[in-house]
Design a protein around this motif. Sequence first.
Motif, mmCIF file in Angstrom:
data_model
loop_
_atom_site.group_PDB
_atom_site.id
_atom_site.type_symbol
_atom_site.label_atom_id
_atom_site.label_comp_id
_atom_site.label_asym_id
_atom_site.label_seq_id
_atom_site.Cartn_x
_atom_site.Cartn_y
_atom_site.Cartn_z
ATOM 1 N N PHE A 1 3.324 7.682 11.961
ATOM 2 C CA PHE A 1 3.259 6.810 13.224
ATOM 3 C C PHE A 1 2.000 5.723 12.863
ATOM 4 N N ARG A 2 1.819 4.820 14.151
ATOM 5 C CA ARG A 2 0.514 4.021 13.939
ATOM 6 C C ARG A 2 0.198 3.655 15.442
ATOM 7 N N GLN A 3 -0.866 3.197 15.399
ATOM 8 C CA GLN A 3 -1.581 2.868 16.598
ATOM 9 C C GLN A 3 -2.393 1.690 16.376
ATOM 10 N N ALA A 4 -2.142 0.420 16.776
ATOM 11 C CA ALA A 4 -3.014 -0.847 16.715
ATOM 12 C C ALA A 4 -3.908 -0.941 17.981
ATOM 13 N N PRO A 5 -4.873 -1.501 18.053
ATOM 14 C CA PRO A 5 -5.876 -1.737 19.065
ATOM 15 C C PRO A 5 -5.259 -2.192 20.242
ATOM 16 N N LEU B 1 0.930 -1.147 0.069
ATOM 17 C CA LEU B 1 0.004 0.097 0.068
ATOM 18 C C LEU B 1 0.777 1.065 -0.043
ATOM 19 N N ARG B 2 0.212 2.339 -0.642
ATOM 20 C CA ARG B 2 0.948 3.726 -0.368
ATOM 21 C C ARG B 2 -0.111 4.565 0.513
ATOM 22 N N LEU B 3 0.526 5.021 1.229
ATOM 23 C CA LEU B 3 -0.091 6.007 2.180
ATOM 24 C C LEU B 3 0.473 7.497 1.872
ATOM 25 N N SER B 4 -0.606 8.385 1.656
ATOM 26 C CA SER B 4 -0.424 9.864 1.216
ATOM 27 C C SER B 4 -0.629 10.729 2.477
ATOM 28 N N CYS B 5 0.083 11.766 2.786
ATOM 29 C CA CYS B 5 -0.177 12.998 3.568
ATOM 30 C C CYS B 5 -0.320 14.217 2.787
ATOM 31 N N TYR C 1 5.668 16.787 17.880
ATOM 32 C CA TYR C 1 4.842 17.193 16.639
ATOM 33 C C TYR C 1 3.660 17.957 16.766
ATOM 34 N N ALA C 2 3.508 19.168 16.142
ATOM 35 C CA ALA C 2 2.426 20.045 16.802
ATOM 36 C C ALA C 2 0.913 19.735 15.862
ATOM 37 N N TYR C 3 1.309 19.123 14.614
ATOM 38 C CA TYR C 3 0.283 18.917 13.728
ATOM 39 C C TYR C 3 -0.192 17.384 13.186
ATOM 40 N N TRP C 4 -1.032 17.073 13.390
ATOM 41 C CA TRP C 4 -1.662 15.630 13.083
ATOM 42 C C TRP C 4 -2.627 15.557 12.173
ATOM 43 N N TYR D 1 -2.745 4.479 10.849
ATOM 44 C CA TYR D 1 -1.703 5.277 10.460
ATOM 45 C C TYR D 1 -1.850 6.985 10.355
ATOM 46 N N TYR D 2 -0.975 7.598 11.209
ATOM 47 C CA TYR D 2 -1.042 9.117 11.140
ATOM 48 C C TYR D 2 0.120 9.759 10.504
#
Length: 120
Positions: free
Chosen positions: A38-42, A18-22, A107-110, A95-96
Motif C-alpha cells: 500500500f502507499r500513502q502520499a502527503p 526501485l525494488r522494495l523489500s518486505c 490486514y492485521a500486520y503492517w 510505501y507499506y
Amino acid sequence: QVQLVESGGGLVQTGGSLRLSCAASGRRALSSYVVGWFRQAPGKEREFVAVIDLAGKNTNSADSVRGRFTISRDKTKNTVYLQMNSLKPDDTAVYYCAAKIRGAEGYAYWGQGTQVTVSS
C-alpha cells in the motif's frame, strides 16, 4: 504473529526503478500470509498498490501501477518484493507492506513504511 520491515525506498528520477523489500520475522513464515503493498502520499488516503497470494502464483495490482510494478515473493528469504519501474512523480509516497491470513477481511500486520520520492 509476524513482524514486517520494509526497505529499499529512496530518491529516484522520473523513469527510474526501485525494488522494495518486505522482510518478515516471527513465529509464522511470511508464506503463511497474503501480502499486500500500500502507499500513502502527503494529504491523501492510503491506497492499495499490489497483492500476492500464499503460493506467489496469483497477483493483482492497482490500475495506476499495472504494467510498471511487479509483486513477487521469495519463500527461502521470507521476503516479498515490489519491483517498481518507469516511476513517475505521482508514485511519491510512503510505501507499506501488510500481511493477513487468507480469507481475512483486513490486514492485521503492517510494517513501518519506506519513503519513495520520484523527482521530475
